[in-house]
Every structure is written in C-alpha cells, then in structure tokens.
Design an enzyme around this catalytic site. Structure first.
Site, PDB file in Angstrom:
ATOM      1  N   ASN A 272      75.852  54.816  82.892  1.00  0.00           N
ATOM      2  CA  ASN A 272      77.052  55.408  82.314  1.00  0.00           C
ATOM      3  C   ASN A 272      78.021  55.825  83.406  1.00  0.00           C
ATOM      4  OD1 ASN A 272      76.213  55.199  79.590  1.00  0.00           O
ATOM      5  ND2 ASN A 272      74.908  56.988  79.860  1.00  0.00           N
ATOM      6  N   CYS A 273      79.271  56.014  83.009  1.00  0.00           N
ATOM      7  CA  CYS A 273      80.331  56.453  83.902  1.00  0.00           C
ATOM      8  C   CYS A 273      79.883  57.723  84.640  1.00  0.00           C
ATOM      9  CB  CYS A 273      81.585  56.726  83.078  1.00  0.00           C
ATOM     10  SG  CYS A 273      82.992  57.257  84.033  1.00  0.00           S
ATOM     11  N   PRO A 274      80.084  57.805  85.915  1.00  0.00           N
ATOM     12  CA  PRO A 274      80.839  56.946  86.816  1.00  0.00           C
ATOM     13  C   PRO A 274      79.967  55.998  87.636  1.00  0.00           C
ATOM     14  CG  PRO A 274      80.463  59.010  87.923  1.00  0.00           C
ATOM     15  CD  PRO A 274      79.772  59.101  86.559  1.00  0.00           C
TER      16      PRO A 274
ATOM     17  N   ASP B 152      78.892  49.843  80.101  1.00  0.00           N
ATOM     18  CA  ASP B 152      79.709  51.000  79.732  1.00  0.00           C
ATOM     19  C   ASP B 152      81.134  50.542  79.408  1.00  0.00           C
ATOM     20  OD1 ASP B 152      80.986  53.415  79.421  1.00  0.00           O
ATOM     21  OD2 ASP B 152      80.737  54.049  81.503  1.00  0.00           O
TER      22      ASP B 152
ATOM     23  N   ASP C   5      88.090  52.034  84.234  1.00  0.00           N
ATOM     24  CA  ASP C   5      87.708  52.503  85.564  1.00  0.00           C
ATOM     25  C   ASP C   5      87.980  51.444  86.637  1.00  0.00           C
ATOM     26  OD1 ASP C   5      86.846  54.870  84.442  1.00  0.00           O
ATOM     27  OD2 ASP C   5      84.710  54.339  84.505  1.00  0.00           O
TER      28      ASP C   5
END
Length: 76
Positions: free
Chosen positions: A13-15, A40, A46
């Site tokens: 998942n982010c980041p 994601d 991003d």
C-alpha cells in the site's frame, strides 16, 4: 526497450510502491529503465506526480486486471 531493473510492489500500500521505486532508481545509472508492478490504485497519481517533480520520465502507465505497470527512465 529493456528494463534494467524490476520492482514487484504488488500487495504493498501507499507509499511503499513509490519508496521501493525510489530505492531502485538510486541504484541505476542515468538513462536506465525501471519497471514497477503495483496493485495500489493510488499509485497511478503517485507515479505521475513523482515523475513531474523528480525529472524521471514516466514512459508507460498501464493497468490490466488490477495490476498497474509503470516504466520509468532515470533522468539523465
């Protein structure tokens, strides 16, 4: 176009996908290519923003069956 390095960030998942990509780019020489795979959906934005801000070229941004694929060229 051959990838010089591949990052498999699926399930992260982010980041994390972006952080993993940044680490891999640091190991490459200018003009080399990095392929990143992620799941994601937030990674689309991003990687676009990262490319604009960092100067690395986002050559491809694709999605197929929930897997996002990015091809970056390290800035020269």
């Amino acid at each position: 176009m051959n990838e010089d390095s591949i990052v498999d960030a699926k399930g992260q998942n982010c980041p994390m996908p972006l952080l993993m990509a940044k680490r891999a780019l640091n190991q490459l020489d200018a003009g080399q290519f990095l392929r990143v795979y992620a799941t994601d959906p937030g990674s689309v934005k991003d990687f676009r923003v990262f490319s604009e801000q960092s100067g690395h070229h986002l050559l491809e941004s694709e999605e197929s069956e929930g897997i996002y694929s990015y091809l970056l060229e390290k800035k020269r």
